[in-house]
Scaffold this motif. Sequence first.
Motif, PDB file in Angstrom:
ATOM      1  N   MET A  66       3.795   2.759   4.160  1.00 35.52           N
ATOM      2  CA  MET A  66       4.461   1.676   3.432  1.00 35.52           C
ATOM      3  C   MET A  66       3.424   0.652   2.984  1.00 35.52           C
ATOM      4  N   SER A  67       3.519   0.279   1.749  1.00 31.90           N
ATOM      5  CA  SER A  67       2.489  -0.603   1.220  1.00 31.90           C
ATOM      6  C   SER A  67       2.627  -2.019   1.777  1.00 31.90           C
ATOM      7  N   MET A  68       1.485  -2.685   1.907  1.00 29.37           N
ATOM      8  CA  MET A  68       1.459  -4.053   2.392  1.00 29.37           C
ATOM      9  C   MET A  68       2.225  -4.990   1.457  1.00 29.37           C
ATOM     10  N   PHE A  69       2.200  -4.642   0.147  1.00 31.07           N
ATOM     11  CA  PHE A  69       2.791  -5.559  -0.835  1.00 31.07           C
ATOM     12  C   PHE A  69       4.301  -5.421  -0.926  1.00 31.07           C
ATOM     13  N   SER A  70       4.857  -4.429  -0.217  1.00 34.32           N
ATOM     14  CA  SER A  70       6.309  -4.306  -0.247  1.00 34.32           C
ATOM     15  C   SER A  70       6.971  -5.341   0.650  1.00 34.32           C
ATOM     16  N   HIS A  71       6.170  -6.012   1.491  1.00 38.38           N
ATOM     17  CA  HIS A  71       6.735  -7.104   2.289  1.00 38.38           C
ATOM     18  C   HIS A  71       6.605  -8.396   1.501  1.00 38.38           C
ATOM     19  N   PRO A  72       7.722  -9.048   1.209  1.00 38.96           N
ATOM     20  CA  PRO A  72       7.606 -10.302   0.441  1.00 38.96           C
ATOM     21  C   PRO A  72       6.743 -11.337   1.152  1.00 38.96           C
ATOM     22  N   PHE A  73       6.810 -11.400   2.499  1.00 39.91           N
ATOM     23  CA  PHE A  73       6.050 -12.459   3.179  1.00 39.91           C
ATOM     24  C   PHE A  73       4.547 -12.279   2.991  1.00 39.91           C
ATOM     25  N   MET A  74       4.099 -11.016   2.859  1.00 39.37           N
ATOM     26  CA  MET A  74       2.671 -10.799   2.623  1.00 39.37           C
ATOM     27  C   MET A  74       2.284 -11.263   1.220  1.00 39.37           C
ATOM     28  N   VAL A  77      -5.284  -9.278   5.573  1.00 33.49           N
ATOM     29  CA  VAL A  77      -5.162  -7.820   5.725  1.00 33.49           C
ATOM     30  C   VAL A  77      -5.379  -7.443   7.186  1.00 33.49           C
ATOM     31  N   ALA A  78      -6.395  -8.079   7.821  1.00 34.75           N
ATOM     32  CA  ALA A  78      -6.664  -7.774   9.225  1.00 34.75           C
ATOM     33  C   ALA A  78      -5.458  -8.128  10.088  1.00 34.75           C
ATOM     34  N   ALA A  79      -4.845  -9.297   9.804  1.00 34.91           N
ATOM     35  CA  ALA A  79      -3.686  -9.715  10.593  1.00 34.91           C
ATOM     36  C   ALA A  79      -2.517  -8.762  10.365  1.00 34.91           C
ATOM     37  N   TYR A  80      -2.421  -8.206   9.159  1.00 31.95           N
ATOM     38  CA  TYR A  80      -1.346  -7.261   8.860  1.00 31.95           C
ATOM     39  C   TYR A  80      -1.565  -5.956   9.626  1.00 31.95           C
ATOM     40  N   VAL A  85      -3.361  -5.547  12.422  1.00 32.03           N
ATOM     41  CA  VAL A  85      -3.280  -5.762  13.872  1.00 32.03           C
ATOM     42  C   VAL A  85      -2.247  -6.849  14.128  1.00 32.03           C
ATOM     43  N   PRO A  86      -0.993  -6.481  14.310  1.00 29.01           N
ATOM     44  CA  PRO A  86       0.067  -7.494  14.351  1.00 29.01           C
ATOM     45  C   PRO A  86      -0.051  -8.477  15.513  1.00 29.01           C
ATOM     46  N   ARG A  87      -0.743  -8.089  16.596  1.00 28.60           N
ATOM     47  CA  ARG A  87      -0.845  -9.016  17.724  1.00 28.60           C
ATOM     48  C   ARG A  87      -1.788 -10.169  17.423  1.00 28.60           C
ATOM     49  N   MET A  88      -2.595 -10.040  16.378  1.00 27.06           N
ATOM     50  CA  MET A  88      -3.582 -11.063  16.069  1.00 27.06           C
ATOM     51  C   MET A  88      -2.964 -12.102  15.134  1.00 27.06           C
ATOM     52  N   PRO A  89      -2.974 -13.408  15.530  1.00 25.36           N
ATOM     53  CA  PRO A  89      -2.428 -14.417  14.615  1.00 25.36           C
ATOM     54  C   PRO A  89      -3.304 -14.534  13.360  1.00 25.36           C
ATOM     55  N   PRO A  90      -2.710 -14.710  12.175  1.00 21.88           N
ATOM     56  CA  PRO A  90      -3.514 -14.774  10.944  1.00 21.88           C
ATOM     57  C   PRO A  90      -4.518 -15.921  10.954  1.00 21.88           C
ATOM     58  N   SER A  91      -4.149 -17.060  11.578  1.00 23.36           N
ATOM     59  CA  SER A  91      -5.106 -18.174  11.639  1.00 23.36           C
ATOM     60  C   SER A  91      -6.389 -17.724  12.313  1.00 23.36           C
ATOM     61  N   PHE A  92      -6.225 -16.927  13.381  1.00 23.78           N
ATOM     62  CA  PHE A  92      -7.419 -16.465  14.087  1.00 23.78           C
ATOM     63  C   PHE A  92      -8.224 -15.505  13.223  1.00 23.78           C
ATOM     64  N   SER A  93      -7.545 -14.529  12.604  1.00 23.99           N
ATOM     65  CA  SER A  93      -8.311 -13.510  11.876  1.00 23.99           C
ATOM     66  C   SER A  93      -9.050 -14.132  10.693  1.00 23.99           C
ATOM     67  N   ILE A  94      -8.402 -15.065   9.980  1.00 23.60           N
ATOM     68  CA  ILE A  94      -9.067 -15.678   8.825  1.00 23.60           C
ATOM     69  C   ILE A  94     -10.271 -16.497   9.279  1.00 23.60           C
ATOM     70  N   THR A  95     -10.072 -17.303  10.342  1.00 12.21           N
ATOM     71  CA  THR A  95     -11.190 -18.105  10.844  1.00 12.21           C
ATOM     72  C   THR A  95     -12.304 -17.216  11.377  1.00 12.21           C
ATOM     73  N   ALA A  96     -11.923 -16.115  12.034  1.00  9.98           N
ATOM     74  CA  ALA A  96     -12.942 -15.219  12.594  1.00  9.98           C
ATOM     75  C   ALA A  96     -13.769 -14.592  11.475  1.00  9.98           C
ATOM     76  N   VAL A  97     -13.107 -14.170  10.399  1.00  2.87           N
ATOM     77  CA  VAL A  97     -13.840 -13.599   9.262  1.00  2.87           C
ATOM     78  C   VAL A  97     -14.800 -14.647   8.698  1.00  2.87           C
TER      79      VAL A  97
END
Lengths: 310, 300
Positions: A1-9, A239-242, A244-256
């Motif tokens: 299933m594509s990532m873009f099929s989720h409206p929230f993404m 994309v990383a947060a998508y 790995v769902p256990r990872m909060p997006p704030s963390f993944s973006i800051t980590a990158v």
Amino acid sequence: MSMFSHPFMVYALLGGTGIAAACGAVGFFLVLRAQVFTGDALSHVAFTGALAALAFGVDLRIGLFTATIAVALLIGALGRRGRADDVVIGNVFAWILGLGVFFLTLYTTDRSGAGNGSGTVNVLFGSILGLSSSQARTALGVGVGVLTVMLLIARPLLFATVDEAVAAARGVPVRTVGFAFLAMVGAATAEATQAVGALLLLGLLAAPAGAALALTDRPWRGFVLAVGLAIGEMWTGLVAAYLVPRMPPSFSITAVGTAAYAMALMYRRLRARHAAPDSSAAALPALRRSTESVGLARVTGAPSDATPLA
Amino acid sequence: MSADTGLSWNLVSDVQQMWQLDSMVNAYRAGTIVAVLAAVVGWFMVLRRQAFAGHTVALAGFPGAAAAVYLGLSASWGYFGFCVGAAAVIAALARDGAGGGAEESALTGVVQAFTLACGMLFVSLYKGFLNGTDSLLFGSFLGVTPGQVAVLAGVAAAVLAAIALIGRPLVFASVDPAVAAARGVPVRLLGVAFLVLLGAATAEVSQITGSLLVFALLVMPAATAQRLTVRPALGLGLAVAIAALVTWFGLGAAYFSPYPIGFWITTFAFGCYVLAQLFGFATRRHGTGRRHVARALGVS
């Protein structure tokens, strides 16, 4: 299933792009002026503004924008020539945070059942994956607006940043430009804080700009690089947060962002070691040289208040 | 902290009533130690214009605690590990010379964003640590045990002794790094040592006061004192006095009112700072504290 099929993404990518662009542009000049602390302080001010709005029953966004822009201008007025002073910022924002807790008490005692932690945590940590369609569009709009204003004032602001005295002597309205810049910092902070949280904001302000300045000495290339890096980090992190769902997006973006910054620092150290000794100079003097070659400014001494003591 | 009985006009009986509670007595003991430690360390922090670094180090305690709880360790280890670690990273990577200010600013911002993001990750992994943002940010001072007061006093004594040891060269190196380096003062080493001491002090203090109140106590009394006097000894004494008074009044006000201690302490301290600013404008003493100190020492 594509990532873009989720409206929230899709909304997260849309809104995130706008916020990242604004933060990258504003952050570049914040780092150049050694003022990242201003952005940090304003993100906390946003917390107080939001809580004050909640306590008085006003729309949250009005409180956010009013508080951050007003305090940004206040900090500029207390510093010299529209520049913020570290200690002034520290004093103002420590007190503003105290006020924030005061409003939190007012809010939670006035409206029983409103729950203490959760609302505040959302203000501080926001959730980019929870953006609605209209919120995402607002974020994109504010981001484009801030970026446009930054592009308009970029040239005089750069001149005023690199050599304030000469810029003032040549008729650049140093104070006005400084205030316009601080107002943009306030607007970007307010939007980013309510959409993605104060935590992510600081990462987007400091990391891409720091990396860009480590990678290039040229101001315009650095500016574009900072904006590009911020957007790229936002996308990669989402994309990383998508994935790995256990990872909060704030963390993944800051980590990158942190990883990119660390790599940029290492790259510069390696380059400095291989290059001739005289080209291992720091970014800012090199920037001065390059603005000189553009015909903007003559080199004078570094502003004394920006000299580090480490 | 709601009052059982209200505030009367007799201040002596008010204080007696407050101190009948063991928890309030402990809070006053802890508050006094915290005020002295924070004011002294903060005076050097303000002199060196490192408020941003201080704030970052203070905030690092929160992810440290979250990490320690997640890994099943004592929260104290987390506080010390992250605060001292963040201070060491900033001190080690920052460079001197022109352009170093911009770089230190970016570096400090990245360190702060990343440590907070780690805290966020640990919290989301652990779930349920983060209840009550108020006490996390501003502490409560209540529930301080006598054992904690003893540990606090020990750490404070150690940090203050170290500061006393490096105090003189540190002032010199802070006021005029170039001249100090030329005279053989190890400027860089002193900078690293100071940031690590700052990390240790904030790690201990923030366990009691929360991450944000420790920053308020670091920056506000010190900035007020440097606005009022140019002499190091007098300034240090003044900072300690202001911090102690502000903490005592804050604790008292929080006891007798429904509003939290973080609000009272920051408001009293900010009031002192504003008064000092007005005094400074009235007596026409503009400029930064550092320049004043330089003039007083005759080194610039």
